[in-house]
Each structure stands twice: as structure tokens, then as C-alpha cells.
Enzyme design. Sequence first.
Site, PDB file in Angstrom:
ATOM      1  CG  ASP A 185      -1.897   1.223   1.554  1.00  0.00           C
ATOM      2  OD1 ASP A 185      -1.605   2.079   0.850  1.00  0.00           O
ATOM      3  OD2 ASP A 185      -2.718   0.949   2.126  1.00  0.00           O
ATOM      4  CE  LYS A 210      -6.675   8.802   2.658  1.00  0.00           C
ATOM      5  NZ  LYS A 210      -6.200   7.450   3.097  1.00  0.00           N
TER       6      LYS A 210
HETATM    7  C1  PLP Z   1      -6.545   6.235   3.661  1.00  0.00           C
HETATM    8  C2  PLP Z   1      -6.004   5.061   3.592  1.00  0.00           C
HETATM    9  C3  PLP Z   1      -6.658   3.693   3.025  1.00  0.00           C
HETATM   10  C4  PLP Z   1      -8.205   3.650   2.963  1.00  0.00           C
HETATM   11  O1  PLP Z   1      -8.388   4.512   1.983  1.00  0.00           O
HETATM   12  P1  PLP Z   1      -9.910   4.673   1.674  1.00  0.00           P
HETATM   13  O2  PLP Z   1      -9.787   5.523   0.206  1.00  0.00           O
HETATM   14  O3  PLP Z   1     -10.178   5.808   2.731  1.00  0.00           O
HETATM   15  O4  PLP Z   1     -10.765   3.614   1.687  1.00  0.00           O
HETATM   16  C5  PLP Z   1      -5.864   2.811   3.127  1.00  0.00           C
HETATM   17  N1  PLP Z   1      -4.583   2.971   3.307  1.00  0.00           N
HETATM   18  C6  PLP Z   1      -3.909   3.814   3.627  1.00  0.00           C
HETATM   19  C7  PLP Z   1      -2.591   3.929   3.797  1.00  0.00           C
HETATM   20  C8  PLP Z   1      -4.583   5.200   3.422  1.00  0.00           C
HETATM   21  O5  PLP Z   1      -3.943   6.168   4.002  1.00  0.00           O
END
Ligand code: PLP
Length: 394
Positions: A185, A210
Site C-alpha cells: 500500500d 489521498k
Molecule cells: C486512507 C488510506 C486507506 C483507505 O483508503 P480509503 O480511500 O479511505 O478507503 C488505506 N491505506 C492507507 C495508507 C490510507 O492512507
Amino acid sequence: MAETPRPGPSTLAVHGGEPKIRDDRALTQPVVLSSTYPFADTAELVEYMEGRRERPPEYGRYGNPTIAAAEAKLAALEGAESAVLMASGMAAITTTLFAMLRQGAHLVLTEDVYRKTRGFARETLARFGVEVDVVAPDRGAIEAALRPTTRVIFTETPTNPYLRVVDLRAVAELARSRRIKTIVDATFATPVNLQALRLGVDLVVHSTTKYLGGHNDILGGAVIGKRAVVDAIRDQLGTLGGIADPMGAFLLVRGIKTLALRVARQNASALELATMLEAHPAVARVWYPMLESHPDHGIARRDLAGGGAVISFELRGGLAAGTRLVDAVTIPKLAPSLGGVESLIEQPALMSYYELSPEDRAALGVREGLVRLSVGIEDVADLRADLQAALDAL
Ligand SMILES: *Cc1c(COP(=O)(O)O)cnc(C)c1O
């Protein structure tokens, strides 16, 4: 013929995955709002079913031209064969893990990952008989956790909130020799600061909510990698149904055009603010990968083009000092999320871990005096003055 060099991140952000000219001559990506995609006649239907005709999928849950355009751009940014866009980062993570794991399989997860990712693994996947170990984000701890049944190593880089940077090359090497898939991720890194597939990982996940969307106006998530693996995940998505919507996909394509510009600005501003925070007497400790004081500074300098927008810091005055700071600053808004044009600030102990006791938070490594700042694209001089005034008043 000379090999064409791979374009830089700004060129890819603007043009990546786009045709030279569209059939309708529109410069920008049109939004296609259609739930179903008719066939001219039964002959076309049969040709399509037999794989002899290229055309959009027959139904909106299996694909959409605007979503496909966003996916092509995401694949181009990561230098990948394929990408699949979903409704949120969590849809991308849960759909991917459902597609890749089954009863009796073992999953290795690194600690300090997104709280809901850990919750999904520990609670939901465990109910389906998947065995899960959560370990420190370093090669030694990951290797020690591996079993003959390990199928997936899932990690995050930089992590949240301590911005640990995982040695992805080492982890990928470890996994490849044992036929284990690696997923990172890389939401906090962005494709501008990290080209994870080049380091050998199999799949990159992003919460496009983000940095990629970048304007705090959409939710989305993507999984990017080799076509065969991405296709299997897309198949699972067709059943689970957590698909992206075309308007959000359009806004994502629009947002990505300025990704490299925004991230370059955020890298520079965050480094400046992190350096200032580290020198302030009210601050006990700062975590920012591009500071020499960070435990993974060496890996960060080697693998990342920049440290990103997020700075975590601990105040000497604990939880109460954090609250005073968060309430005193005038530019950053008190909100979760990160990576967008607006600066956001929060106390992890109150935002993501509110219901836990201080002892339980400590066990998870969440310090009471911790503040997390996501630096936006405002003028850094203004952000600096704002933070300085709030810190001096503590
Ligand atoms: C925000 C985030 C998520 C989840 O994403 P959403 O779009 O809010 O479902 C997963 N991993 C990381 C590192 C994040 O910052």
C-alpha cells in the site's frame, strides 16, 4: 531503433494512458454515464462473448470508459501492465485480499498499517480461515514469520503514523524465491516518490482519495500490477461490487494531471516544516523520512524521491499540548485524511484511536502527544508562521 526513454512523472501525469487523439476530438476525458452497453445485434454479442470483438464490457459493474481511462493513467504512472479502480482504498484492499487468499492460507502483514486494513485481516479474513501474523516492517521479522502456507506479504510504505520505510527490494526478493505475492500500500509514497513495481513487488495499492485525487473531493482506490493478477482481482470485483463511479474517475484523472507538481511542492514544504519542528523546544521528536533522525532515513534516501506531505511529531506536553496546538493553528483544518491541497492536522490518539484507553494505544504504538500534519500546497512561509505561533504559545 533507439529505445524511447520513459517519460518523467509530470509528463506521465498529464498524458499517460491517454490516446493522441480521441474519436470525438475532445481534449479531456469525457464522462460516460451509462449503466449498460447495448450490442448492435446478436452477431456482435456472440463475437464479443467469444473474445473476437473489442468493445466496452456489457454492463457497468464490469467496466466503464471513464473508469478505464483512469485505470490506464494509473498503470502508466506506475509503469505497469494494468490497473483496476474501485470505490475506495478499502474496497481495493479487501477485494484484493479476498481474491488472493483462501481458507488455510497465511498472510503476513506489517504493523503500523492502516487501522482498517489490520482490522479486516484480523477479524474478517480470520473468520474465513485465513491465518494472519502482524510483524515489524523489516526483512528479518517478515522472514521469521513465513510459513509453507504463506501466500501474501502485505506491507505499507511509508507507514502511518511513523512513516517507516520498508526495504521493498529485500522483501520482494524474499517472497519471490518462495512464490509468495507481495503487495504494498504505497498511498503515502505516491507513484512520484516511489516506483514500487521496479523494486520487485507484485502489486501496488493506492487510496486515490489521498494524493492521486489530491483535492479532498473524492474517494477511490486502485490496485496496479501485472495484467493476469489484476484481471483476477477485477473478476472478484465484478462479484463483490465495490466499483468506482464515472464522475469520481473523471475527477481522479483531472486531479492526477497536477500530481507531480503538487507532490514536489509538498515534499519541499514538509521537509522545511519538519526541520523547523525538530528544532523547536516544545517538540520531543519528529518522524519524517527525509530527516537524518528517522530510523529508515537510509532506505528512504535510496528508494524515495521525496518524503511526502505527512509529518508526525510528539509534543513534550502530551495529549493536552497536542489539542492546544491543533486548535490554535489557523491554516491546517482538523480532519483525518492526507495528501490533498489543503493542510490537515490531527491527533491520532483522538482521531483514529479515540475509543481505546491510553494503555491500549501505547500497546499499538500510538503516543498520546502525537500530532500528524499533512502539508498542503499553501505558501510554506504562511504554514511556517502559523505553526511557529501555535508552538510558541504552548
Ligand atoms: C486512507 C488510506 C486507506 C483507505 O483508503 P480509503 O480511500 O479511505 O478507503 C488505506 N491505506 C492507507 C495508507 C490510507 O492512507
